[in-house]
Design a protein around this motif. Structure first.
Motif, short mmCIF file in Angstrom:
data_model
loop_
_atom_site.label_atom_id
_atom_site.label_comp_id
_atom_site.label_asym_id
_atom_site.label_seq_id
_atom_site.Cartn_x
_atom_site.Cartn_y
_atom_site.Cartn_z
N ILE A 80 0.87 -1.18 0.00
CA ILE A 80 0.00 0.00 0.00
C ILE A 80 0.90 1.23 0.00
CG2 ILE A 80 -1.79 1.25 1.22
CD1 ILE A 80 -3.12 -1.28 1.11
N VAL A 81 0.81 2.01 -1.06
CA VAL A 81 1.62 3.21 -1.19
C VAL A 81 1.04 4.29 -0.27
CG1 VAL A 81 2.40 5.01 -2.79
CG2 VAL A 81 2.20 2.64 -3.57
N PRO A 82 1.86 4.91 0.58
CA PRO A 82 1.36 5.96 1.47
C PRO A 82 0.77 7.14 0.68
CG PRO A 82 3.56 5.26 2.12
CD PRO A 82 3.28 4.62 0.79
N ARG A 83 -0.19 7.81 1.32
CA ARG A 83 -0.90 8.94 0.71
C ARG A 83 0.07 9.96 0.11
NH1 ARG A 83 -2.08 14.07 2.19
NH2 ARG A 83 -4.07 14.96 1.51
N SER A 106 -8.14 10.80 4.07
CA SER A 106 -8.59 9.45 3.68
C SER A 106 -8.24 9.09 2.24
CB SER A 106 -10.09 9.31 3.90
OG SER A 106 -10.80 10.19 3.06
N TYR A 107 -7.72 10.07 1.47
CA TYR A 107 -7.32 9.81 0.09
C TYR A 107 -6.03 8.98 0.08
CZ TYR A 107 -6.19 10.70 -4.81
OH TYR A 107 -5.92 10.56 -6.15
N PRO A 108 -5.85 8.00 -0.75
CA PRO A 108 -6.67 7.55 -1.87
C PRO A 108 -7.65 6.41 -1.54
CG PRO A 108 -4.56 6.48 -2.01
CD PRO A 108 -4.52 7.36 -0.78
N ARG A 164 -8.59 2.73 -4.90
CA ARG A 164 -7.32 3.44 -4.76
C ARG A 164 -6.44 3.40 -6.01
NH1 ARG A 164 -4.79 3.16 -0.06
NH2 ARG A 164 -2.79 3.68 -0.96
N ASN A 165 -6.86 2.69 -7.05
CA ASN A 165 -6.12 2.71 -8.31
C ASN A 165 -6.49 3.91 -9.18
OD1 ASN A 165 -4.70 0.28 -7.78
ND2 ASN A 165 -6.53 -0.86 -8.33
N LEU A 166 -7.59 4.59 -8.83
CA LEU A 166 -8.01 5.76 -9.58
C LEU A 166 -7.26 6.98 -9.06
CD1 LEU A 166 -11.84 5.03 -9.80
CD2 LEU A 166 -10.04 4.47 -11.44
N THR A 167 -7.24 8.05 -9.87
CA THR A 167 -6.45 9.24 -9.55
C THR A 167 -7.25 10.51 -9.85
OG1 THR A 167 -5.54 9.37 -11.78
CG2 THR A 167 -4.30 8.05 -10.18
N ILE A 168 -6.68 11.64 -9.48
CA ILE A 168 -7.25 12.93 -9.85
C ILE A 168 -7.39 12.99 -11.37
CG2 ILE A 168 -6.81 15.42 -9.91
CD1 ILE A 168 -5.33 15.03 -7.18
#
Length: 141
Positions: free
Chosen positions: A4-7, A68-70, A105-109
């Motif tokens: 899990i990549v940190p925010r 809470s993102y992502p 969490r695979n989606l992005t801005i």
């Protein structure tokens, strides 16, 4: 086991992609304030797609990525008044937009901005009458 990549690492990667202009056509994003070490508030732009009532218009948005993102989707709000599906009368993008409603969490801005621009081209939105160009929502930056 998945890592899990940190925010902060995730948002720094998104920022770098936006600053280098490596994103999807017609969308830009970056921090609203360069000194925002929390990487929370983003200034974004969507350039209206051709052959739609959005053509030749520039839409300003604010994207807020809270703690809470992502794991949870960002809050997305148009600053420029827009008439399109998935956007309420105050400019808030609704969770009826699949990228927000089906967030993972695979989606992005970038994903959200791209989906909004594609929605401008949809049958439901492409011919909707638009307000006077440059009109901003109250309280918009």
């Amino acid at each position: 086991m998945a890592v899990i990549v940190p925010r902060s690492f995730r948002l720094l990667a998104e920022l770098e992609r936006g600053q280098k202009g490596e994103g999807v056509e017609g969308c830009t994003w970056g921090l609203e304030r360069a000194d925002d070490i929390t990487l929370t508030t983003w200034a974004c732009t969507i350039f209206g797609p051709g052959n739609t009532t959005f053509e030749n218009r520039i839409y300003s948005l604010t994207v807020t990525c809270d703690d809470s993102y992502p794991d949870k989707p960002p809050k997305v709000r148009f600053n420029t008044v827009v008439n399109m599906t998935h956007v309420d009368k105050s400019g808030n993008v609704l969770t009826s937009l699949p990228a927000l409603g089906n967030w993972n969490r695979n989606l992005t801005i970038e994903t959200v901005l791209d989906q909004l621009r594609r929605e401008m081209c949809s049958q439901a939105s492409r011919r909707l009458p638009q307000p006077i160009e440059g009109t901003m929502y109250p309280g918009a930056h």
